[in-house]
Write an enzyme that holds these catalytic residues in place. Structure first.
Site, mmCIF file in Angstrom:
data_model
loop_
_atom_site.group_PDB
_atom_site.id
_atom_site.type_symbol
_atom_site.label_atom_id
_atom_site.label_comp_id
_atom_site.label_asym_id
_atom_site.label_seq_id
_atom_site.Cartn_x
_atom_site.Cartn_y
_atom_site.Cartn_z
ATOM 1 N N TYR A 23 -6.208 -16.599 -33.502
ATOM 2 C CA TYR A 23 -5.485 -15.475 -33.802
ATOM 3 C C TYR A 23 -3.747 -15.901 -33.176
ATOM 4 O O TYR A 23 -3.891 -16.438 -32.120
ATOM 5 C CB TYR A 23 -5.796 -14.325 -32.945
ATOM 6 C CG TYR A 23 -5.043 -13.063 -33.055
ATOM 7 C CD1 TYR A 23 -4.755 -12.256 -34.155
ATOM 8 C CD2 TYR A 23 -4.275 -12.677 -31.873
ATOM 9 C CE1 TYR A 23 -3.890 -11.088 -34.209
ATOM 10 C CE2 TYR A 23 -3.417 -11.536 -31.923
ATOM 11 C CZ TYR A 23 -3.279 -10.923 -32.999
ATOM 12 O OH TYR A 23 -2.500 -9.781 -33.013
ATOM 13 N N SER A 43 0.742 -1.281 -0.048
ATOM 14 C CA SER A 43 0.108 0.094 -0.235
ATOM 15 C C SER A 43 0.951 1.257 0.010
ATOM 16 O O SER A 43 1.823 1.418 0.765
ATOM 17 C CB SER A 43 -0.900 -0.096 1.231
ATOM 18 O OG SER A 43 -1.656 0.896 1.373
ATOM 19 N N GLY A 44 0.581 2.293 -0.824
ATOM 20 C CA GLY A 44 1.272 3.511 -0.902
ATOM 21 C C GLY A 44 2.539 3.875 -1.170
ATOM 22 O O GLY A 44 3.362 4.758 -0.792
ATOM 23 N N ASP A 46 -6.809 -2.526 -1.599
ATOM 24 C CA ASP A 46 -7.749 -3.415 -2.226
ATOM 25 C C ASP A 46 -7.554 -4.896 -2.082
ATOM 26 O O ASP A 46 -8.304 -5.725 -2.832
ATOM 27 C CB ASP A 46 -7.653 -3.007 -3.845
ATOM 28 C CG ASP A 46 -8.003 -1.419 -4.131
ATOM 29 O OD1 ASP A 46 -8.960 -1.085 -3.389
ATOM 30 O OD2 ASP A 46 -7.321 -0.867 -4.972
ATOM 31 N N SER A 62 -1.629 -3.566 -0.415
ATOM 32 C CA SER A 62 -2.833 -2.622 -0.944
ATOM 33 C C SER A 62 -4.115 -2.746 -0.238
ATOM 34 O O SER A 62 -4.352 -3.654 0.329
ATOM 35 C CB SER A 62 -3.009 -3.076 -2.493
ATOM 36 O OG SER A 62 -4.343 -2.497 -2.996
ATOM 37 N N ASP A 110 -12.821 -8.616 -30.170
ATOM 38 C CA ASP A 110 -11.736 -9.736 -29.992
ATOM 39 C C ASP A 110 -11.480 -9.919 -28.500
ATOM 40 O O ASP A 110 -11.552 -11.090 -28.177
ATOM 41 C CB ASP A 110 -10.468 -9.201 -30.537
ATOM 42 C CG ASP A 110 -10.344 -9.133 -31.999
ATOM 43 O OD1 ASP A 110 -11.592 -9.689 -32.806
ATOM 44 O OD2 ASP A 110 -9.431 -8.394 -32.492
ATOM 45 N N HIS A 136 -15.543 5.069 -9.840
ATOM 46 C CA HIS A 136 -14.363 4.744 -9.181
ATOM 47 C C HIS A 136 -13.143 4.421 -10.434
ATOM 48 O O HIS A 136 -12.116 5.205 -10.760
ATOM 49 C CB HIS A 136 -14.480 3.480 -8.317
ATOM 50 C CG HIS A 136 -13.124 2.983 -7.609
ATOM 51 N ND1 HIS A 136 -13.123 2.244 -6.639
ATOM 52 C CD2 HIS A 136 -11.844 3.272 -8.119
ATOM 53 C CE1 HIS A 136 -11.910 1.995 -6.272
ATOM 54 N NE2 HIS A 136 -11.248 2.606 -7.030
HETATM 55 ZN ZN LIG Z 1 -9.194 2.414 -6.854
#
Ligand SMILES: [Zn+2]
Length: 236
Positions: free
Chosen positions: A233, A64-65, A95, A93, A139, A179
């Site tokens: 592909y 984090s940070g 998140d 993080s 795609d 966000h």
């Molecule tokens: Zn974010």
């Protein structure tokens, strides 16, 4: 930033092939953070990449940070799939709980990326999915890039929003209202690619929309393009 080591090291952190897999994954995730910078998807310390550690119930994620220029393999934080830190010295993080939720509920996902990349986040700010008006979108995303709900930061709520929105879509990318972007992939590199492609088409479709209406591709064309790109592909 916390400098306190995890109290009870996870068994996989001690030695052997699992510990090797953790170290390899830390290198991969550190290198992929540089791709976010190289592709102009992040500013300052925003954004993050995580990866599931193959053969374990662990993930590796950005601390984090910490500035992108200071990220190394050793600074990547190791967590269990509930988001609790089991290795590394820095705090993960903010998140992390949402990344962990995604890995628990999407067993085929091996990598997750989050950015506030500019054009894609502009669509999120407007609360609009990006319509599938380009072959490159058919795609990579197999349709529109969907819009998920707003969710508070810090807990699992963003993970809920990502899983719920992507469950009904072929798209590996989701715009979270007000966000930014979350992408998933079989590998963390696939998730980074989806984040790069998402920003690219977000920009193009935005520019096209400034000049008038854009027309979505017909569903049968989208299906054919998606099938070709996913199955034929490239070098096989
Ligand atoms: Zn974010």
């Amino acid at each position: 930033m916390s400098a306190v080591p995890a109290a009870h090291p996870h068994p996989a952190m001690r030695a052997g092939s699992a510990a090797d897999a953790v170290r390899r994954t830390q290198h991969i995730v550190a290198d992929l953070h540089a791709e976010l910078v190289r592709n102009g998807l992040v500013v300052w310390t925003s954004g993050n990449v995580s990866a599931r550690v193959p053969g374990t119930d662990l993930l590796v994620i950005k601390p984090s940070g910490v500035a992108y220029g200071d990220l190394t393999a050793e600074t990547m934080v190791v967590c269990d799939l509930n988001g609790a830190r089991v290795g590394g010295e820095l705090s993960p993080s903010s998140d992390t709980a949402s990344h962990a939720y995604i890995y628990r509920h999407m067993p085929d996902v091996g990598g997750v990326v989050h950015t506030h990349s500019r054009y894609a986040t502009a669509w999120a700010a407007r609360g609009e999915p990006i319509p599938c008006v380009l072959t490159a979108m058919a795609d990579e995303f197999g349709g529109e890039i969907p819009l998920g709900p707003f969710a508070p930061i810090g807990g699992e709520e963003i993970g809920h929003a990502v899983v719920a929105t992507l469950s009904g879509h072929r798209s590996p990318a989701v715009l979270l209202r007000n966000h930014g972007v979350f992408t998933v992939g079989t590998t963390p590199r696939d998730a980074v690619k989806a984040a790069v492609m998402c920003e690219d088409v977000a920009c193009t479709v935005h520019l096209a929309s400034l000049r008038g209406q854009v027309t979505p591709l017909p569903p049968d064309q989208i299906d054919a393009l998606y099938r070709r790109y996913q199955n034929e592909y490239g070098q096989r």
